[in-house]
Design a protein around this motif. Sequence first.
Motif, PDB file in Angstrom:
ATOM      1  N   GLN A  40      43.943  47.186  43.891  1.00 20.42           N
ATOM      2  CA  GLN A  40      42.540  47.833  44.248  1.00 20.42           C
ATOM      3  C   GLN A  40      41.700  46.775  44.833  1.00 20.42           C
ATOM      4  O   GLN A  40      41.683  45.746  44.351  1.00 20.42           O
ATOM      5  N   ALA A  41      40.844  47.292  45.452  1.00 22.17           N
ATOM      6  CA  ALA A  41      39.659  46.398  46.228  1.00 22.17           C
ATOM      7  C   ALA A  41      38.555  46.381  45.336  1.00 22.17           C
ATOM      8  O   ALA A  41      38.151  47.516  44.992  1.00 22.17           O
ATOM      9  N   ASP A  42      37.947  45.325  45.134  1.00 22.10           N
ATOM     10  CA  ASP A  42      36.410  44.969  44.677  1.00 22.10           C
ATOM     11  C   ASP A  42      35.697  45.019  46.025  1.00 22.10           C
ATOM     12  O   ASP A  42      35.576  43.836  46.528  1.00 22.10           O
ATOM     13  N   SER A 101      32.419  44.890  46.296  1.00 15.40           N
ATOM     14  CA  SER A 101      31.583  43.862  46.187  1.00 15.40           C
ATOM     15  C   SER A 101      31.942  42.444  46.809  1.00 15.40           C
ATOM     16  O   SER A 101      31.151  41.598  47.217  1.00 15.40           O
ATOM     17  N   LYS A 102      33.213  42.076  46.148  1.00 11.69           N
ATOM     18  CA  LYS A 102      33.852  40.811  46.607  1.00 11.69           C
ATOM     19  C   LYS A 102      33.978  40.866  48.241  1.00 11.69           C
ATOM     20  O   LYS A 102      33.822  39.756  48.698  1.00 11.69           O
ATOM     21  N   ARG A 112      26.880  44.571  49.494  1.00 15.54           N
ATOM     22  CA  ARG A 112      27.343  45.817  49.064  1.00 15.54           C
ATOM     23  C   ARG A 112      28.157  46.141  50.315  1.00 15.54           C
ATOM     24  O   ARG A 112      27.806  46.182  51.438  1.00 15.54           O
ATOM     25  N   ASP A 157      43.545  40.198  52.119  1.00 10.86           N
ATOM     26  CA  ASP A 157      43.393  39.480  50.891  1.00 10.86           C
ATOM     27  C   ASP A 157      44.561  38.395  51.107  1.00 10.86           C
ATOM     28  O   ASP A 157      45.663  38.905  51.504  1.00 10.86           O
ATOM     29  N   PHE A 166      39.651  39.518  47.643  1.00  9.01           N
ATOM     30  CA  PHE A 166      38.801  40.639  47.206  1.00  9.01           C
ATOM     31  C   PHE A 166      39.471  41.844  46.222  1.00  9.01           C
ATOM     32  O   PHE A 166      39.128  42.829  46.298  1.00  9.01           O
ATOM     33  N   LYS A 180      40.525  43.660  42.863  1.00  6.09           N
ATOM     34  CA  LYS A 180      39.661  43.866  41.742  1.00  6.09           C
ATOM     35  C   LYS A 180      40.619  43.297  40.393  1.00  6.09           C
ATOM     36  O   LYS A 180      41.634  43.241  40.559  1.00  6.09           O
TER      37      LYS A 180
END
Length: 174
Positions: free
Chosen positions: A72-74, A76-77, A86, A120, A159, A161
């Motif tokens: 999963q992507a974060d 905010s990163k 954001r 990533d 990035f 999660k």
Amino acid sequence: MIDNVLERLTTLFTEGGARFRVVHHPACGQSSQSVAEIRGTELGQGAKALCCTVKGNGVKKHVLGVLPADMQADLSKLAAAVGGRRASLASPDEVMELTGCIFGAVPPVSFHPELELICDPTLFTRYDELAFNAGGRDVSIIINTEDFHRIVHPKTADFLKAPAAEPAPGAAEK
């Protein structure tokens, strides 16, 4: 808008000397797991492409964030990686305008000058081949990972999660 996504991808990879194949298959929904099963690949081989809008710190840009389909992507990163505060997923209309694709069919390649590609780094370390939808939900490309990286030459940023913390032993016992 971007046209002929499959044709553009195959031309790019052929001219770059990539080892790849095009796989036509029944259209499936947006589930990465279901398309991996149809392709005969591992879920983690999937290159999941998220078309995002990044804002904040005077930044407003579109980013195509690509990560392994089993992660999963974060957001905010991802935003921080391009100097923003954001990020949010782009609207269906924005996705179509920037990629020429509907949700679930976006490949991990940007043909739009205003869509920055960021992968990533985990995408390049786990499998010898990557698999992704190639402009439609009924067609995929499976490509040698090193060839993809060499030809597309994306920016990279972490990035993902962070995995959920494991509960302490005995914490659920009462």
